[in-house]
Design a protein around this motif. Structure first.
Motif, PDB file in Angstrom:
ATOM      1  N   SER A 129      79.357 -26.954  78.171  1.00 13.32           N
ATOM      2  CA  SER A 129      78.213 -27.654  77.571  1.00 13.32           C
ATOM      3  C   SER A 129      78.142 -27.423  76.066  1.00 13.32           C
ATOM      4  O   SER A 129      77.069 -27.202  75.509  1.00 13.32           O
ATOM      5  N   ASP A 130      79.305 -27.466  75.418  1.00 11.85           N
ATOM      6  CA  ASP A 130      79.410 -27.278  73.971  1.00 11.85           C
ATOM      7  C   ASP A 130      79.028 -25.877  73.511  1.00 11.85           C
ATOM      8  O   ASP A 130      78.778 -25.650  72.331  1.00 11.85           O
ATOM      9  N   LEU A 131      78.929 -24.941  74.438  1.00 10.56           N
ATOM     10  CA  LEU A 131      78.710 -23.540  74.091  1.00 10.56           C
ATOM     11  C   LEU A 131      80.059 -22.825  74.120  1.00 10.56           C
ATOM     12  O   LEU A 131      80.798 -22.916  75.097  1.00 10.56           O
ATOM     13  N   TYR A 132      80.371 -22.129  73.038  1.00  5.15           N
ATOM     14  CA  TYR A 132      81.614 -21.366  72.999  1.00  5.15           C
ATOM     15  C   TYR A 132      81.441 -20.029  73.727  1.00  5.15           C
ATOM     16  O   TYR A 132      80.394 -19.392  73.624  1.00  5.15           O
ATOM     17  N   TYR A 133      82.486 -19.621  74.441  1.00  5.66           N
ATOM     18  CA  TYR A 133      82.489 -18.283  75.028  1.00  5.66           C
ATOM     19  C   TYR A 133      83.929 -17.806  75.161  1.00  5.66           C
ATOM     20  O   TYR A 133      84.854 -18.603  75.315  1.00  5.66           O
ATOM     21  N   VAL A 134      84.101 -16.492  75.087  1.00  5.58           N
ATOM     22  CA  VAL A 134      85.448 -15.940  75.118  1.00  5.58           C
ATOM     23  C   VAL A 134      86.013 -15.996  76.532  1.00  5.58           C
ATOM     24  O   VAL A 134      85.290 -15.864  77.518  1.00  5.58           O
ATOM     25  N   ASN A 135      87.320 -16.196  76.595  1.00 10.71           N
ATOM     26  CA  ASN A 135      88.020 -16.140  77.878  1.00 10.71           C
ATOM     27  C   ASN A 135      87.990 -14.691  78.363  1.00 10.71           C
ATOM     28  O   ASN A 135      88.511 -13.786  77.721  1.00 10.71           O
TER      29      ASN A 135
END
Length: 316
Positions: free
Chosen positions: A59-65
């Protein structure tokens, strides 16, 4: 399963084989574990925060793998040793050691959906993302023009390796906004760091990051020399799986919430294997007679999940 059946289940089932969030676990016999509180400063070199991180989006939110983070932690980036302990014990939860913050649980997305559906306003609000893990709830509040957003997780490794990088990535890519599409649809971004930060973004100056037990972080905030105002909104997701922690959670909410503030809590109806759940926490809260509670959303797909709103009984 009906709501009434769920309530009965929450109050009568003593234990069951673990499924879902916390597998291969036994309920903790200890009360809420104590872990010293610590504030994590935002490094001057934001690009260092994102070094060796692979970013994804939802949802266009960045998060680390998370898998990449786990590998770097196994290579020595985890002073707490929570990743190696989690791997060796094959558990998503080790009471008092690791409290599940390295995964994004589904109720997080239930709460994000609810923000949109109920048109929750974050503009100029002070917000706490309690038990934040990846910090997506707080990041949504930040994008909603909150005045201040604070993030808390039990583990310092989670704050340093996951929450802080996620906040940095979203703040330096703040041109992206939440879409109205499927909140669960995840797409991988190219395996490279987000665009470089030349200076501290304005949004990031609104953030503070804390690790440690709820009671300890609460005391740190209340006794700090830094200016502190109680929170207009406290967000928390999947933090009521263990009934042993209810007292500490309830007291923290009571101490940190503004007199007219609101708590938005997302949870499964029942956590098999650890014994907690929304209706048990609702009953616990009613007995304390401090908050009024309302279950504002029920999701009946699969294991029942709920969103609860809490406010002080004497609030407007």
């Amino acid at each position: 399963e009906s709501t009434e059946q769920s309530k009965q289940t929450a109050e009568t089932i003593a234990d069951s084989s673990a499924t879902d969030k916390h597998q291969d676990e036994t309920p903790s016999k200890k009360k809420c574990c104590s872990k010293a509180a610590k504030e994590h400063n935002i490094p001057e070199d934001l690009n260092k925060v994102l070094e060796n991180k692979v970013m994804e989006t939802v949802s266009d939110l960045y998060y680390v793998n998370m898998s990449v983070v786990e590998m770097t932690c196994l290579d020595g980036a985890d002073e707490e040793g929570i990743v190696s302990k989690s791997v060796s014990s094959r558990s998503d939860l080790i009471p008092g050691v690791y409290e599940g913050g390295m995964k994004i649980w589904e109720c997080t997305f239930d709460l994000i959906d609810y923000f949109s559906e109920a048109e929750i306003q974050f503009t100029n609000k002070t917000v706490l993302d309690l038990g934040c893990g990846a910090g997506l709830l707080g990041i949504v509040a930040l994008r909603g023009k909150a005045e201040k957003v604070h993030f808390q997780d039990y583990n310092s490794t989670v704050i340093e390796q996951i929450t802080l990088p996620n906040a940095v990535a979203n703040c330096i890519n703040e041109g992206n906004r939440m879409s109205s599409g499927d909140k669960r649809k995840t797409s991988k971004r190219p395996s490279k760091r987000p665009k470089k930060a030349e200076c501290l973004p304005d949004a990031l100056t609104k953030c503070r990051f804390f690790s440690g037990g709820w009671s300890e972080v609460s005391q740190l905030l209340l006794s700090s020399n830094k200016p502190f105002s109680k929170y207009d909104i406290i967000l928390t997701s999947e933090t009521i799986y263990n009934p042993d922690y209810y007292g500490a959670l309830h007291d923290t909410l009571a101490q940190l919430l503004d007199k007219n503030g609101r708590v938005y809590l997302a949870s499964k109806a029942y956590y098999f294997g650890v014994g907690g759940g929304i209706y048990l926490f609702e009953k616990f809260t009613e007995e304390r007679n401090v908050f009024r509670t309302s279950i504002v959303k029920i999701i009946d797909k699969g294991l029942q999940r709920c969103v609860m709103e809490m406010a002080f009984k004497d609030s407007s």
